[in-house]
Structure formats: C-alpha cells, structure tokens
Design a protein around this motif. Structure first.
Motif, PDB file in Angstrom:
ATOM      1  N   ILE A 182      38.119  46.068  37.416  1.00 15.32           N
ATOM      2  CA  ILE A 182      37.219  45.044  36.880  1.00 15.32           C
ATOM      3  C   ILE A 182      37.459  43.735  37.626  1.00 15.32           C
ATOM      4  O   ILE A 182      38.607  43.360  37.903  1.00 15.32           O
ATOM      5  CB  ILE A 182      37.477  44.820  35.378  1.00 15.32           C
ATOM      6  CG1 ILE A 182      37.336  46.135  34.592  1.00 15.32           C
ATOM      7  CG2 ILE A 182      36.530  43.760  34.808  1.00 15.32           C
ATOM      8  CD1 ILE A 182      37.802  46.043  33.145  1.00 15.32           C
ATOM      9  N   GLY A 183      36.377  43.042  37.933  1.00 16.03           N
ATOM     10  CA  GLY A 183      36.470  41.693  38.480  1.00 16.03           C
ATOM     11  C   GLY A 183      35.675  40.744  37.607  1.00 16.03           C
ATOM     12  O   GLY A 183      34.678  41.132  36.992  1.00 16.03           O
ATOM     13  N   THR A 184      36.120  39.484  37.517  1.00  9.67           N
ATOM     14  CA  THR A 184      35.407  38.503  36.706  1.00  9.67           C
ATOM     15  C   THR A 184      35.000  37.314  37.561  1.00  9.67           C
ATOM     16  O   THR A 184      35.504  37.102  38.676  1.00  9.67           O
ATOM     17  CB  THR A 184      36.265  38.009  35.532  1.00  9.67           C
ATOM     18  OG1 THR A 184      37.345  37.223  36.039  1.00  9.67           O
ATOM     19  CG2 THR A 184      36.810  39.174  34.728  1.00  9.67           C
ATOM     20  N   ASP A 185      34.097  36.491  37.013  1.00  9.41           N
ATOM     21  CA  ASP A 185      33.524  35.396  37.774  1.00  9.41           C
ATOM     22  C   ASP A 185      34.534  34.298  38.127  1.00  9.41           C
ATOM     23  O   ASP A 185      34.346  33.567  39.097  1.00  9.41           O
ATOM     24  CB  ASP A 185      32.326  34.808  37.041  1.00  9.41           C
ATOM     25  CG  ASP A 185      32.678  34.304  35.650  1.00  9.41           C
ATOM     26  OD1 ASP A 185      33.813  34.514  35.193  1.00  9.41           O
ATOM     27  OD2 ASP A 185      31.790  33.690  35.014  1.00  9.41           O
ATOM     28  N   ASN A 186      35.597  34.153  37.347  1.00 12.55           N
ATOM     29  CA  ASN A 186      36.552  33.082  37.627  1.00 12.55           C
ATOM     30  C   ASN A 186      37.817  33.570  38.334  1.00 12.55           C
ATOM     31  O   ASN A 186      38.839  32.890  38.341  1.00 12.55           O
ATOM     32  CB  ASN A 186      36.909  32.318  36.355  1.00 12.55           C
ATOM     33  CG  ASN A 186      37.527  33.210  35.299  1.00 12.55           C
ATOM     34  OD1 ASN A 186      37.748  34.397  35.538  1.00 12.55           O
ATOM     35  ND2 ASN A 186      37.798  32.655  34.125  1.00 12.55           N
ATOM     36  N   GLY A 187      37.744  34.767  38.926  1.00 13.64           N
ATOM     37  CA  GLY A 187      38.825  35.209  39.794  1.00 13.64           C
ATOM     38  C   GLY A 187      39.880  36.051  39.146  1.00 13.64           C
ATOM     39  O   GLY A 187      40.981  36.202  39.706  1.00 13.64           O
ATOM     40  N   ASN A 188      39.624  36.643  37.975  1.00 15.15           N
ATOM     41  CA  ASN A 188      40.560  37.574  37.347  1.00 15.15           C
ATOM     42  C   ASN A 188      40.184  39.003  37.740  1.00 15.15           C
ATOM     43  O   ASN A 188      39.038  39.414  37.555  1.00 15.15           O
ATOM     44  CB  ASN A 188      40.519  37.449  35.824  1.00 15.15           C
ATOM     45  CG  ASN A 188      40.872  36.041  35.364  1.00 15.15           C
ATOM     46  OD1 ASN A 188      40.008  35.311  34.890  1.00 15.15           O
ATOM     47  ND2 ASN A 188      42.127  35.656  35.501  1.00 15.15           N
ATOM     48  N   PHE A 189      41.160  39.747  38.258  1.00 14.90           N
ATOM     49  CA  PHE A 189      40.917  41.115  38.681  1.00 14.90           C
ATOM     50  C   PHE A 189      41.922  42.028  37.979  1.00 14.90           C
ATOM     51  O   PHE A 189      43.102  41.695  37.842  1.00 14.90           O
ATOM     52  CB  PHE A 189      41.054  41.234  40.200  1.00 14.90           C
ATOM     53  CG  PHE A 189      40.015  40.429  40.929  1.00 14.90           C
ATOM     54  CD1 PHE A 189      38.767  40.946  41.199  1.00 14.90           C
ATOM     55  CD2 PHE A 189      40.287  39.119  41.320  1.00 14.90           C
ATOM     56  CE1 PHE A 189      37.797  40.197  41.857  1.00 14.90           C
ATOM     57  CE2 PHE A 189      39.335  38.367  41.976  1.00 14.90           C
ATOM     58  CZ  PHE A 189      38.079  38.895  42.239  1.00 14.90           C
ATOM     59  N   TYR A 190      41.410  43.200  37.522  1.00 12.86           N
ATOM     60  CA  TYR A 190      42.221  44.071  36.669  1.00 12.86           C
ATOM     61  C   TYR A 190      42.153  45.511  37.151  1.00 12.86           C
ATOM     62  O   TYR A 190      41.122  45.993  37.635  1.00 12.86           O
ATOM     63  CB  TYR A 190      41.692  44.033  35.228  1.00 12.86           C
ATOM     64  CG  TYR A 190      41.644  42.653  34.609  1.00 12.86           C
ATOM     65  CD1 TYR A 190      42.728  42.146  33.896  1.00 12.86           C
ATOM     66  CD2 TYR A 190      40.491  41.862  34.722  1.00 12.86           C
ATOM     67  CE1 TYR A 190      42.668  40.886  33.316  1.00 12.86           C
ATOM     68  CE2 TYR A 190      40.421  40.617  34.143  1.00 12.86           C
ATOM     69  CZ  TYR A 190      41.516  40.123  33.448  1.00 12.86           C
ATOM     70  OH  TYR A 190      41.461  38.873  32.876  1.00 12.86           O
ATOM     71  N   ARG A 191      43.311  46.180  36.966  1.00 12.37           N
ATOM     72  CA  ARG A 191      43.355  47.636  37.011  1.00 12.37           C
ATOM     73  C   ARG A 191      43.730  48.078  35.612  1.00 12.37           C
ATOM     74  O   ARG A 191      44.775  47.679  35.073  1.00 12.37           O
ATOM     75  CB  ARG A 191      44.385  48.134  38.019  1.00 12.37           C
ATOM     76  CG  ARG A 191      44.454  49.679  38.105  1.00 12.37           C
ATOM     77  CD  ARG A 191      45.637  50.121  38.951  1.00 12.37           C
ATOM     78  NE  ARG A 191      45.411  49.837  40.366  1.00 12.37           N
ATOM     79  CZ  ARG A 191      46.388  49.683  41.247  1.00 12.37           C
ATOM     80  NH1 ARG A 191      47.656  49.742  40.855  1.00 12.37           N
ATOM     81  NH2 ARG A 191      46.111  49.456  42.516  1.00 12.37           N
TER      82      ARG A 191
END
Length: 873
Positions: free
Chosen positions: A683-692
């Motif tokens: 997952i990626g978000t608009d403010n630069g948070n990326f998740y596995r």
C-alpha cells in the motif's frame, strides 16, 4: 484572396488523370514516348501516362479517390470501354507493349479527355474495320472519313456517351468529344512544342504507376475555363513563369501524392524565381494559424543573403527598386533607422499569408530577435491601443519579403508568440489573439494532424486549402457547371477530401514540387463504423470487454444516469440495469466470469454476465471507495480489497467482511489501488507512507518518505530475495524505490510538474517496464529500470486524462491518450509511433483490441452524439 480554388482546380484535373487506371490493363516497357505526344493540341491542360502489370486492378480497385473525383457515372462508362475494347483479346497483340496517355482539353463549358494508345505494330487498313467490328459487338458502330482518316463512333444507346475512335499514324486516339478527335488529326491545328514534350519524356519515371505532366502556361486557360472571377494571389506567383512540371504518383489509400520536378523560364521578374536557389527547410508558422483557416501560403528561406539579393534584382527588373529604396533612404534620414541594419534583423526567415473562412486575410512574419523588436518598434510603428501597432512607413512587409505581403501596405500588427501577425483591420488581430489564447488553432483539428503525418513540413513554399472551411469561397468562385459537380455528393466525393496542398522547394535554379490531396476514406479507421449503440445520456466510463460464455464476449459501459449496459459484439443490447452510483475505477472479471465493481455510493457489486447480482450482492460498504478493487488470493482465500481513503475494506467473494482489516491504520489516503504479491499486500499513501501488510491485515514493514507528496499509482517490482519493493513517483518527478530492508532509493527521473499524470505499463501484471507521464502537453515514456527516455511526444493542447494501457494487442503493448480539449484519441506503439489511423475524434476514454474471441481488432469509442462506435481496424 482567391487562391483557395486555384490549386484545387489543378489537382482536380490531375487526379482525374489518375482515375484512368481503370481504363487499362496494359503490360510492357516504354518503346516510344515522344511520337504520340506530338499530336496533342497546344491547349492541353494536363497529360497523364501509365503502364500496368498484372496486379494493377487489385491495387486500384478499392482506391476510392478515383471514384470520388471522376464520379460514379463517368467511371462506370470508362470501365465499360476498358472491358469491351482494350481488354478484348482481338486488340491485345497490338496494344500490350504500349504506354497509355490520357490528356485533358478545354471544350465549351467542360473539360474533355483524350485517350492515346500507340500500337506495337501497324494495323493494315483492311484489317482495322474487321478488328473494330469484332471488338465492339455490343455497340452500334458508325464511321466517318475526315482529314484522311476514318473515325469510328461507338454508341451504346445512352445520351452523350458516344465514344469516338480513330486510328491515325499507328496510334489509337479516343474521346467522347468528336471535335477533339478532329483537332488531333488536323495538322494545321497548333500542337505541343518540342521542348515541352522533351521535358515530359526526361522526367517520366518507369518506376511510378502514373506520371503527370503540366505546362505552366495552361494555368490562365484552366482558370478561365473553371472560374467566374479573376484568379488570386497564389496563381499570380505563376504568372508568366513559363516552363512545365512532371510528377509521379506515390500510392496511398487515403491520399493522392504526386511528386517530381518543375522548370521555369528563369525570369527574375517573377516572384517564384527568388526561391529557385533556396533549399527546402523546416516551416513552423502553421502552429499560429486559427482554426477557421480556409487556405494559406507559407514561405521559408534557407539562404537569406541569396534571397535578399534575388528579391532586390526582381524589384530592379520590374522598375520598382528606385522608388522603394528612395522611401527607405528618407526613413533613414528622418528617423535614423535603416531597412537593412535595423528593421531586417528583427524578422526571421518565415512568413505566410492566410485566408479565413470569412475571406479575410492575415499575414504572419516570424521574429528573429524579439529584443530588437522591442528596441525599435516605436521607431517604425505607432501603438493604436490594446498592444496593437501600425507601421508608420509604407511597404515594409513588401520590401522585406515581396509579393505575398504586398497587400499589407501599412498594416496593423500584433505580437503573438514568436511572430507578428499583420492585418488591415485591428478587429482581425483582436480575434486572432483571442483564438491564440483559447488555443482555437488549426493544428488542434484532427484533419490537420492527419494531413501533417502525410505531408510533413520541409519546403520553401507550402500552399494548403482546407475543404470544409473553404466551402463558401468555392461556391462563389466556381462556374455553375463545375460548382454543381463539386457539391454533388451522390455522384462525386469532393466533400470527403480534407485538404489539397502543394509544396515547392528550390533546386539549383529549378524546383522540386509535390501535390497532396488528403481523402477521408470510408475505409479509414474512424470513418465507417461496423455498428453504433445509442445512449439516453452521456457515457461516463470506458468500454470494457469481458467474456460472456465459452463462445462469445460482451461489452460493458455505464452512462450518466448510472445505467450499465451489456452489449453484444455485434452492437445489440443484451441487458441494462441501473446501478446505485457511478463506477469508481474499473470493472473487472473473475475466473467464474462474474464482474466486480464498486460505486461512489458505497456499493460493492458482483453480478453475472446477464447483469443479475450474485447472492449477497450488491452490498453497502462502510466507507466510500476511492479506486478499483484488487481481487487476489491471501492465505488460500480469494478476497476483494477495496481502497477507501485511509481505509482498506476487505470482503470475501460472497460479500462477507473478513478479519480485522478495519483496524488497519494508515497515515494517509491510499494511492489508487493496492498490490498483492507473494501473500503480502503493498500500500502507498499520498503523504509518503508505504506499507507491507500480511494476509491477516497486520503491518509487517513500513517506510515513510518525509517531505514528499504522491499523486500517482504505485507499482511493485521484485527486490532482493524475491521480496517485493514499491516503486512510486512523487510530485517532484523523483522515483522512489521502497524495499523495506534498506534505505529508500531516490532517482530524479524527469522535470515534470507536480500535476503530471502517471501510469506504469504493468500495473496489473508482475512485470513493470515503463513509466508513462503526461505533463500538460507533453507525453514522456521512460524505461523504469534505468530512467532512460524511450520516447516523447508533444500534443497541441493539455491532456487531463490519465494514460491507458492496452496489453498484448496485435501491435504489441500500446499507450492510449485522450485529449479532452479537442476530443482526440491517440494510440502509440512501443517505439513511440502513432498507430496508423490515429488520432481519432472521440471523447475520453476508449478501448482498442478484440471484442470477441475470433474478432479482428476494434476501436470502441464514444462521440459527442452519445453513441458508442465500433470501428474495425
């Protein structure tokens, strides 16, 4: 300005010549070109010659241009004579080795054609009558002796369709005009001169299926025959020019292209001669022309010093130089400004004259140095208001560039981009400037884009006439008989020509010349649909193509009232149903052929190919979806993962919620869809948070890119140990690679604006190779692994719709671009070439590919009439 019609007339006659292909199927090498031409009357508007091989009929049988120009009825007559006469086995031994000539001649209120066919050997007089009788069994034949020759008249019982044939000096001459036959065999009638014939022979290419020959002195006679008004400025360029042109045909299904050479009398009193020692060069001024352009003349100078010298010589030979130079010498004394040292350096090497659809004229001159214009403008001109100026000195444009700008004696002018526009009225310039600001330009029209692909922009002189915007002008200037044919859409096809044009370039004292007629073929992509499907309201999604059964597929699309339609590949309605809300993202099909989609009214749908909802569907979601669901397998269970702002909603295929995914807390809004690889969700978000995230909804790795904003989809690529890494592009065109095991890698990959539209070409596949970016008017396609550019393309207006990707078509992987501003669709292949037939006029977005298991490739698109069009490629 009456140039609009002039080239049309010349081309009209030239293309009629081309259509005679239908009249013959002769095969043989050239044996004697000169002799047959010596019999042609001096008043010969045009000559065409051709030779055919066995494949000629197959090549030209579907060439719609022939029928459009000649007319269905006339072409039908020619086919009859071809089949009954020249194709007759009795005549074949005599004509198989001959070239065939077709020439055009004035007669009363029409132009008549003459067919000239030399025979390979002499036909004895006693054999000729028997041959004629055998050849034309289905006609009523009469004969008449005149001027020492016997003329045969073939009558098939139709009014004005008697074909007159004479065998004279071992040559067959044939025409529907008996008076023309008499001129041919009458030695006292003036004939073409030897120099004209020699030039034709020298430039007659045996590698071309058709050659066309034109004597320049025939222009006056041709215009007098067809026009009821004096010819305009384009034709005046050829006044007293002398010489002749020889062109050869380049075959193209949707265009007539004639290219060759032209020679003149080399008299420098004629303006065109000032370009004879120039060389073709790039022309760019057409980028400034308004959409309502009817015709234009555009000039480009490759050698300014030589041009200025030749222009001065022309003025001297005309006796104009003394007066011109005296007036500019007075300007130098009174204002201290020199034509050569102060005024000439302001301007570049391009200028143009255009006529608008309302018959008003505007001139253009490219600027060489805008700072020089700013420095000297008030020395040579006075401001009249609204940033519009007027020259103080008369004849500045004429002194700099000659005849095309002669009508602008003391014009008003305004700067537009890197040019000045000239007009004899301020209001014309105000309207032009408004068109420029609104991008209401000729280059934004689909027809001109197709024209550019065929003609190109390398020349010294280009003439262009656009059929649609010239309609009123043509109506006013053509004589009634020719105007009637021009407007007759049942028998002719003149309205299906987008444009007529010519290009001329200097060639060591002579000229290279080309003629183009761009035709809107009924067989061209986007011209004739296989079928259409009408909607009550405007469609709001792209057409999707899905499997319907083991034997057929079907099309899915939603319109503005939220009705979704299932459409058969033949265009027939299968079903329709009103859904609750607008589809968000895309619809997608599962292995069991059911369709999954979400709407902006918090609805999740799953339905079969007949439009019937599966048990448990539709169902209300706890939040509004923000993009296409991802359907994937996690821990052996098929799940539907739905982006919904800062939430990820997860449901099983039966619609039931799964696990504790609601407890997943994200630091921003999800960027488009989520990716699943090797049992993990990325997952990626608009403010630069990326998740596995694991299969239970637990965050197992997280990375934050501080200080960056993201507005584009993410992609997942393979990293070390076969783990997945997220690739994303921030608003500064920096490519960020997040593999969660080490520091993120940042790479500046472009200089695009923060509103650029980004797609990855493998968003739904495991292989992501290219990044596609739209930044206002520019398309950038970049290799993802190394950041190297693959290709770029510049549009004429800003693009506001995200690129589409069409995978595994017969053309490879394609990029689709929709230009909403001018309702054009583009399709690019992997090398950056625009796919043949594009751009196409339609609204965003579209589909390109098969529409049934065994179908060909189709374009599915919607036009402003709220219909879905299916065009077979």
């Amino acid at each position: 300005m009456r140039n609009t019609i002039i080239l049309t007339i010349v081309l009209f006659v030239a293309v009629i010549g081309a259509s005679i292909y239908y009249f013959s199927d002769l095969n043989g090498e050239k044996k004697e070109v000169l002799r047959p031409l010596t019999f042609l009357p001096k008043e010969t508007f045009l000559i065409t010659t051709f030779h055919n091989d066995a494949t000629t009929d197959n090549i030209f049988k579907d060439f719609e241009i022939f029928e459009a120009l000649v007319g269905k009825a006339e072409l039908g007559q020619w086919k009859v004579w071809k089949d009954k006469l020249l194709r007759n086995t009795v005549l074949q031994p005599y004509v198989n080795d001959a070239d065939v000539y077709v020439s055009f001649h004035p007669e009363k209120e029409k132009i008549v054609s003459l067919f000239t066919v030399p025979t390979a050997e002499t036909i004895a007089p006693e054999s000729l009558a028997a041959l004629i009788k055998e050849t034309a069994k289905t006609f009523k034949i009469s004969e008449k002796d005149s001027l020492g020759a016997r003329i045969y008249h073939f009558d098939k019982g139709v009014k004005d369709s008697i074909f007159h044939v004479v065998y004279h000096k071992n040559i067959f001459f044939a025409s529907y005009s008996d008076s023309l036959i008499y001129k041919v065999i009458d030695n006292k009638q003036p004939k073409l001169n030897k120099r004209e014939i020699d030039y034709f022979v020298e430039n007659n290419s045996r590698n071309s299926p058709l050659s066309v020959y034109f004597v320049h002195e025939q222009i006056d006679g041709l215009s007098n025959k067809l026009l009821r008004k004096k010819p305009g400025s384009f034709l005046e360029l050829f006044g007293n020019l002398g010489g002749q042109s020889a062109w050869n045909l380049n075959f193209k299904n949707d265009a007539l292209i004639l290219s060759g050479e032209s020679e003149t009398n080399k008299d420098l009193t004629n303006y065109l001669e000032t370009f004879s020692h120039q060389n073709k060069t790039t022309q760019r001024l057409f980028n400034y022309f308004p959409e309502n352009t009817a015709s234009y003349l555009s000039f480009a100078i490759s050698h300014p010093t030589r041009f200025n010298t030749d222009l001065q010589t022309m003025f001297q030979k005309r006796g104009e130089w003394e007066k011109l130079s005296a007036s500019f010498n007075e300007l130098a004394r009174s204002k201290g400004i020199s034509l050569d040292e102060d005024i000439r350096p302001i301007f570049g090497n391009e200028f143009a004259l255009l006529e608008q659809s309302n018959q008003t004229m505007i001139g253009f001159i490219a600027l060489s140095d805008s700072s020089e214009l700013s420095k000297n403008i008030r020395k040579i001109a006075s401001e009249t208001g609204d940033s519009i100026f007027r020259f103080d000195q008369s004849n500045i444009p004429y002194a700099l560039f000659g005849d095309p700008l002669k009508s602008f004696i003391r014009p008003y002018f305004v700067r537009i981009g890197n040019t000045i526009a000239l007009a004899n009225s301020q209001s014309l310039l105000q309207n032009l400037r408004q068109d420029w600001r609104r991008e209401n330009l000729l280059i934004n029209t689909i027809g001109f884009k197709n024209f550019e692909k065929i003609q190109g922009n390398e020349a010294n002189i280009t003439y262009f006439q656009r059929t649609r915007t010239s309609a009123a002008i043509l109506n006013n200037i053509l004589k009634p008989a020719f105007n009637t044919n021009y407007k007759n859409e049942d028998d002719f096809g003149y309205q299906d020509f987008y444009s007529w044009s010519a290009q001329i370039s200097g060639n060591n004292g002579d000229f290279l010349s080309s003629i183009y007629a761009i035709y809107k073929s009924k067989n061209a992509l986007g011209a004739t649909p296989d079928w259409t499907y009408a909607f009550e309201n405007r469609p709001i999604t792209a057409p999707w193509v899905f499997e319907h059964s083991d034997t057929s597929q079907f099309i899915l699309i939603q319109e503005q009232d939220h009705t979704i339609h299932g459409i058969h590949p033949t265009g027939k309605k299968l079903w329709s149903a009103v859904f609750h809300g607008r589809v968000v993202g895309e619809a997608q099909q599962l292995a069991d052929r059911s369709i999954v989609l979400v709407t902006d009214r918090n609805q999740l749908y799953r339905f079969d190919t007949n439009g019937d909802g599966l048990p448990g569907f539709s169902l209300q979601l706890s939040a509004e979806p923000t993009y296409t669901p991802t359907v994937a397998e996690l821990d052996g269970q098929k799940l539907i993962l739905i982006p919904a702002g800062k939430k990820l909603l997860v449901h099983a295929l039966d619609g039931k919620k799964v696990g504790n995914w609601d407890e997943l807390t994200l630091g921003g809004k999800i960027l488009f869809d989520v990716k699943v690889r090797n049992n993990f969700v990325y997952i990626g978000t608009d403010n630069g948070n990326f998740y596995r995230v694991d299969a239970k909804g637990n965050v197992v790795a997280e990375e934050t890119i501080s200080g960056s904003l993201f507005r584009s989809p993410i992609a997942v690529v393979e990293a070390e140990n076969k783990s997945g890494a997220i690739v994303a592009l921030d608003t500064t065109a920096t490519l960020v690679t997040v593999n969660f095991n080490q520091n993120p890698i940042k790479q500046q990959i472009g200089t695009w604006g923060d509103r650029a539209l980004i797609s990855f070409d493998g968003e739904r596949s495991q292989a992501v190779n290219r990044l596609i970016a739209i930044d206002e008017k520019k398309l950038f396609v970049t290799q993802l692994r190394d950041g190297n550019p693959i290709f770029e393309y510049t549009f004429t207006q800003s693009v506001n719709d995200r690129p589409q990707i069409f995978k595994n078509t017969t053309y490879g992987d394609l990029i689709g671009i929709s230009s909403r501003e001018n309702t054009l669709l583009y399709l690019f292949d992997e090398k950056g070439n625009v796919v043949d037939g594009f751009p196409i006029e339609a609204v965003p977005q579209f589909y390109f590919g098969k529409i049934d298991y065994n179908s060909g490739t189709y374009l599915l698109c919607v036009r402003r009439d709220k219909k879905l069009y299916a065009f077979k490629n």
